[in-house]
Design a protein around this motif. Structure first.
Motif, PDB file in Angstrom:
ATOM      1  N   TRP A 115       0.795  -1.225   0.000  1.00 19.50           N
ATOM      2  CA  TRP A 115       0.000   0.000   0.000  1.00 19.50           C
ATOM      3  C   TRP A 115       0.828   1.276   0.000  1.00 19.50           C
ATOM      4  O   TRP A 115       0.286   2.377  -0.003  1.00 19.50           O
ATOM      5  N   ARG A 116       2.159   1.158   0.001  1.00 21.30           N
ATOM      6  CA  ARG A 116       2.999   2.343   0.049  1.00 21.30           C
ATOM      7  C   ARG A 116       2.875   3.157  -1.240  1.00 21.30           C
ATOM      8  O   ARG A 116       2.726   2.627  -2.341  1.00 21.30           O
ATOM      9  N   ALA A 117       2.943   4.477  -1.074  1.00 26.70           N
ATOM     10  CA  ALA A 117       2.857   5.386  -2.215  1.00 26.70           C
ATOM     11  C   ALA A 117       3.532   6.695  -1.843  1.00 26.70           C
ATOM     12  O   ALA A 117       3.819   6.953  -0.674  1.00 26.70           O
ATOM     13  N   ARG A 118       3.805   7.488  -2.841  1.00 26.42           N
ATOM     14  CA  ARG A 118       4.329   8.828  -2.583  1.00 26.42           C
ATOM     15  C   ARG A 118       3.834   9.784  -3.649  1.00 26.42           C
ATOM     16  O   ARG A 118       3.626   9.401  -4.797  1.00 26.42           O
ATOM     17  N   PHE A 119       3.593  11.002  -3.223  1.00 20.56           N
ATOM     18  CA  PHE A 119       3.283  12.085  -4.141  1.00 20.56           C
ATOM     19  C   PHE A 119       4.582  12.837  -4.416  1.00 20.56           C
ATOM     20  O   PHE A 119       5.349  13.129  -3.482  1.00 20.56           O
ATOM     21  N   VAL A 120       4.833  13.148  -5.666  1.00 17.22           N
ATOM     22  CA  VAL A 120       6.027  13.905  -6.054  1.00 17.22           C
ATOM     23  C   VAL A 120       5.591  15.159  -6.795  1.00 17.22           C
ATOM     24  O   VAL A 120       4.663  15.116  -7.608  1.00 17.22           O
ATOM     25  N   CYS A 121       6.268  16.258  -6.516  1.00 20.53           N
ATOM     26  CA  CYS A 121       5.992  17.518  -7.199  1.00 20.53           C
ATOM     27  C   CYS A 121       7.302  18.150  -7.645  1.00 20.53           C
ATOM     28  O   CYS A 121       8.239  18.281  -6.850  1.00 20.53           O
ATOM     29  N   ALA A 122       7.373  18.525  -8.907  1.00 22.73           N
ATOM     30  CA  ALA A 122       8.486  19.317  -9.424  1.00 22.73           C
ATOM     31  C   ALA A 122       7.938  20.688  -9.775  1.00 22.73           C
ATOM     32  O   ALA A 122       6.926  20.800 -10.469  1.00 22.73           O
ATOM     33  N   LEU A 123       8.571  21.731  -9.260  1.00 18.32           N
ATOM     34  CA  LEU A 123       8.207  23.102  -9.587  1.00 18.32           C
ATOM     35  C   LEU A 123       9.344  23.745 -10.362  1.00 18.32           C
ATOM     36  O   LEU A 123      10.514  23.597  -9.980  1.00 18.32           O
ATOM     37  N   CYS A 124       8.999  24.434 -11.434  1.00 15.95           N
ATOM     38  CA  CYS A 124      10.003  25.148 -12.210  1.00 15.95           C
ATOM     39  C   CYS A 124       9.616  26.616 -12.291  1.00 15.95           C
ATOM     40  O   CYS A 124       8.485  26.949 -12.664  1.00 15.95           O
ATOM     41  N   LEU A 125      10.533  27.472 -11.927  1.00 19.62           N
ATOM     42  CA  LEU A 125      10.362  28.920 -12.026  1.00 19.62           C
ATOM     43  C   LEU A 125      11.159  29.369 -13.246  1.00 19.62           C
ATOM     44  O   LEU A 125      12.377  29.173 -13.307  1.00 19.62           O
ATOM     45  N   ALA A 126      10.468  29.933 -14.229  1.00 22.44           N
ATOM     46  CA  ALA A 126      11.115  30.296 -15.493  1.00 22.44           C
ATOM     47  C   ALA A 126      10.972  31.778 -15.801  1.00 22.44           C
ATOM     48  O   ALA A 126       9.975  32.414 -15.439  1.00 22.44           O
ATOM     49  N   GLN A 127      11.973  32.301 -16.487  1.00 23.76           N
ATOM     50  CA  GLN A 127      11.975  33.677 -16.967  1.00 23.76           C
ATOM     51  C   GLN A 127      11.760  33.700 -18.482  1.00 23.76           C
ATOM     52  O   GLN A 127      12.058  32.720 -19.179  1.00 23.76           O
ATOM     53  N   PRO A 128      11.244  34.797 -19.017  1.00 25.33           N
ATOM     54  CA  PRO A 128      11.076  34.901 -20.467  1.00 25.33           C
ATOM     55  C   PRO A 128      12.380  34.712 -21.243  1.00 25.33           C
ATOM     56  O   PRO A 128      12.361  34.313 -22.410  1.00 25.33           O
ATOM     57  N   ASP A 129      13.528  35.003 -20.587  1.00 27.41           N
ATOM     58  CA  ASP A 129      14.819  34.849 -21.281  1.00 27.41           C
ATOM     59  C   ASP A 129      15.325  33.417 -21.279  1.00 27.41           C
ATOM     60  O   ASP A 129      16.414  33.123 -21.787  1.00 27.41           O
ATOM     61  N   ARG A 184       6.190  21.326   0.082  1.00 25.57           N
ATOM     62  CA  ARG A 184       7.617  21.109   0.323  1.00 25.57           C
ATOM     63  C   ARG A 184       8.462  21.639  -0.828  1.00 25.57           C
ATOM     64  O   ARG A 184       9.539  22.202  -0.613  1.00 25.57           O
ATOM     65  N   ALA A 185       7.974  21.454  -2.039  1.00 22.46           N
ATOM     66  CA  ALA A 185       8.688  22.023  -3.182  1.00 22.46           C
ATOM     67  C   ALA A 185       8.589  23.541  -3.151  1.00 22.46           C
ATOM     68  O   ALA A 185       9.562  24.254  -3.432  1.00 22.46           O
ATOM     69  N   PHE A 186       7.406  24.046  -2.786  1.00 18.47           N
ATOM     70  CA  PHE A 186       7.207  25.488  -2.783  1.00 18.47           C
ATOM     71  C   PHE A 186       8.054  26.178  -1.723  1.00 18.47           C
ATOM     72  O   PHE A 186       8.458  27.335  -1.899  1.00 18.47           O
ATOM     73  N   ALA A 187       8.327  25.503  -0.613  1.00 17.08           N
ATOM     74  CA  ALA A 187       9.169  26.102   0.423  1.00 17.08           C
ATOM     75  C   ALA A 187      10.531  26.470  -0.159  1.00 17.08           C
ATOM     76  O   ALA A 187      11.128  27.493   0.222  1.00 17.08           O
ATOM     77  N   GLN A 188      11.009  25.659  -1.080  1.00 18.73           N
ATOM     78  CA  GLN A 188      12.287  25.952  -1.741  1.00 18.73           C
ATOM     79  C   GLN A 188      12.152  27.146  -2.689  1.00 18.73           C
ATOM     80  O   GLN A 188      13.048  27.982  -2.794  1.00 18.73           O
ATOM     81  N   VAL A 189      11.005  27.217  -3.383  1.00 21.05           N
ATOM     82  CA  VAL A 189      10.741  28.365  -4.255  1.00 21.05           C
ATOM     83  C   VAL A 189      10.664  29.642  -3.419  1.00 21.05           C
ATOM     84  O   VAL A 189      11.232  30.678  -3.785  1.00 21.05           O
ATOM     85  N   ALA A 190       9.958  29.567  -2.297  1.00 20.50           N
ATOM     86  CA  ALA A 190       9.796  30.739  -1.431  1.00 20.50           C
ATOM     87  C   ALA A 190      11.140  31.244  -0.934  1.00 20.50           C
ATOM     88  O   ALA A 190      11.376  32.460  -0.858  1.00 20.50           O
ATOM     89  N   ALA A 191      12.034  30.307  -0.597  1.00 21.25           N
ATOM     90  CA  ALA A 191      13.366  30.711  -0.144  1.00 21.25           C
ATOM     91  C   ALA A 191      14.098  31.451  -1.257  1.00 21.25           C
ATOM     92  O   ALA A 191      14.791  32.445  -1.006  1.00 21.25           O
ATOM     93  N   ARG A 192      13.921  30.971  -2.479  1.00 18.61           N
ATOM     94  CA  ARG A 192      14.544  31.644  -3.625  1.00 18.61           C
ATOM     95  C   ARG A 192      13.949  33.040  -3.820  1.00 18.61           C
ATOM     96  O   ARG A 192      14.668  34.011  -4.042  1.00 18.61           O
ATOM     97  N   LEU A 193      12.622  33.138  -3.755  1.00 17.79           N
ATOM     98  CA  LEU A 193      11.959  34.417  -3.959  1.00 17.79           C
ATOM     99  C   LEU A 193      12.258  35.415  -2.835  1.00 17.79           C
ATOM    100  O   LEU A 193      12.251  36.626  -3.051  1.00 17.79           O
ATOM    101  N   ALA A 194      12.517  34.883  -1.641  1.00 22.89           N
ATOM    102  CA  ALA A 194      12.784  35.759  -0.506  1.00 22.89           C
ATOM    103  C   ALA A 194      14.141  36.444  -0.605  1.00 22.89           C
ATOM    104  O   ALA A 194      14.386  37.439   0.078  1.00 22.89           O
ATOM    105  N   SER A 195      15.014  35.909  -1.429  1.00 24.86           N
ATOM    106  CA  SER A 195      16.320  36.531  -1.637  1.00 24.86           C
ATOM    107  C   SER A 195      16.133  37.744  -2.532  1.00 24.86           C
ATOM    108  O   SER A 195      15.712  37.634  -3.677  1.00 24.86           O
ATOM    109  N   SER A 196      16.431  38.911  -2.041  1.00 29.06           N
ATOM    110  CA  SER A 196      16.182  40.130  -2.811  1.00 29.06           C
ATOM    111  C   SER A 196      16.947  40.144  -4.114  1.00 29.06           C
ATOM    112  O   SER A 196      16.474  40.648  -5.131  1.00 29.06           O
TER     113      SER A 196
END
Length: 205
Positions: A115-129, A184-196
């Motif tokens: 019955w074991r399972a896991r949810f996985v999420c990949a988040l990508c933050l992209a710029q127009p360049d 959990r993935a977003f926490a990493q994004v937030a840390a990136r965004l928090a850097s001025s």
């Protein structure tokens, strides 16, 4: 930042449930989430063979089309009894009928006694360049013996995260948004965004 021009990130999804989750996650940072559907953007084909590749593909397409920073996710349920499937094919496995997909997954787990399972999420933050940054989060747990709960979306009614006795759909958005694979993935994004230094480049006006 002016009151009538808040910082924005384009969320590269047409999934209302995902957009709602991202809006809630971004709000504490003072960032507005704008959906791809509201901007009339098409959904690119998810042709990569892993979560990170699909997230990058979607984020880049959205950022280039809209001319602002875009955040895309690719996520899915990986079930041990299905050899890690449906994984990146989670949406296609359901084919719009999640009830039937739940039944197939539960039956497979029961037959295998696994019955074991896991949810996985990949988040990508992209710029127009074309600049991208990818972040991975996962939540381990089990498949529920029967689907339960009316909250959430997708496979939430059949996933019980470790440490809990209820499914994502039963736990409610407040709990899910704090413990989920996406959080959990977003926490990493937030840390990136928090850097001025980084936020100045990654957040559109």
């Amino acid at each position: 930042m002016s009151a009538d021009r808040p910082k924005r990130i384009l969320i590269a999804t047409h999934n209302a449930g995902k957009l709602k989750e991202f809006a809630a996650l971004l709000a504490p940072l003072g960032i507005e989430a704008v959906g791809a559907g509201a901007m009339g953007l098409a959904e690119p084909a998810e042709s990569a063979d892993d979560f990170a590749g699909n997230a990058r593909l979607k984020a880049l397409a959205a950022a280039r089309a809209a001319g602002i920073a875009a955040l895309a996710d690719d996520s899915g349920l990986c079930v041990a009894a299905l050899g890690g499937g449906p994984g990146v094919f989670s949406a296609r496995y359901a084919a719009g009928d999640y009830g039937a997909a739940f039944a197939r997954i539960i039956a497979a787990c029961a037959a295998a006694g696994e019955w074991r399972a896991r949810f996985v999420c990949a988040l990508c933050l992209a710029q127009p360049d074309g600049t991208t940054a990818t972040f991975i989060g996962q939540a381990d747990g089990t498949v529920a013996r029967e689907a339960g709960g009316a909250g959430g979306f997708g496979y939430d009614p059949v996933f019980v995260p470790d440490g809990y006795e209820k499914t994502y759909a039963e736990l409610g958005s407040t709990v899910k948004d704090a413990i989920s694979h996406r959080a959990r993935a977003f926490a990493q994004v937030a840390a990136r965004l928090a850097s001025s230094a980084v936020a100045g480049r990654t957040v559109g006006g």
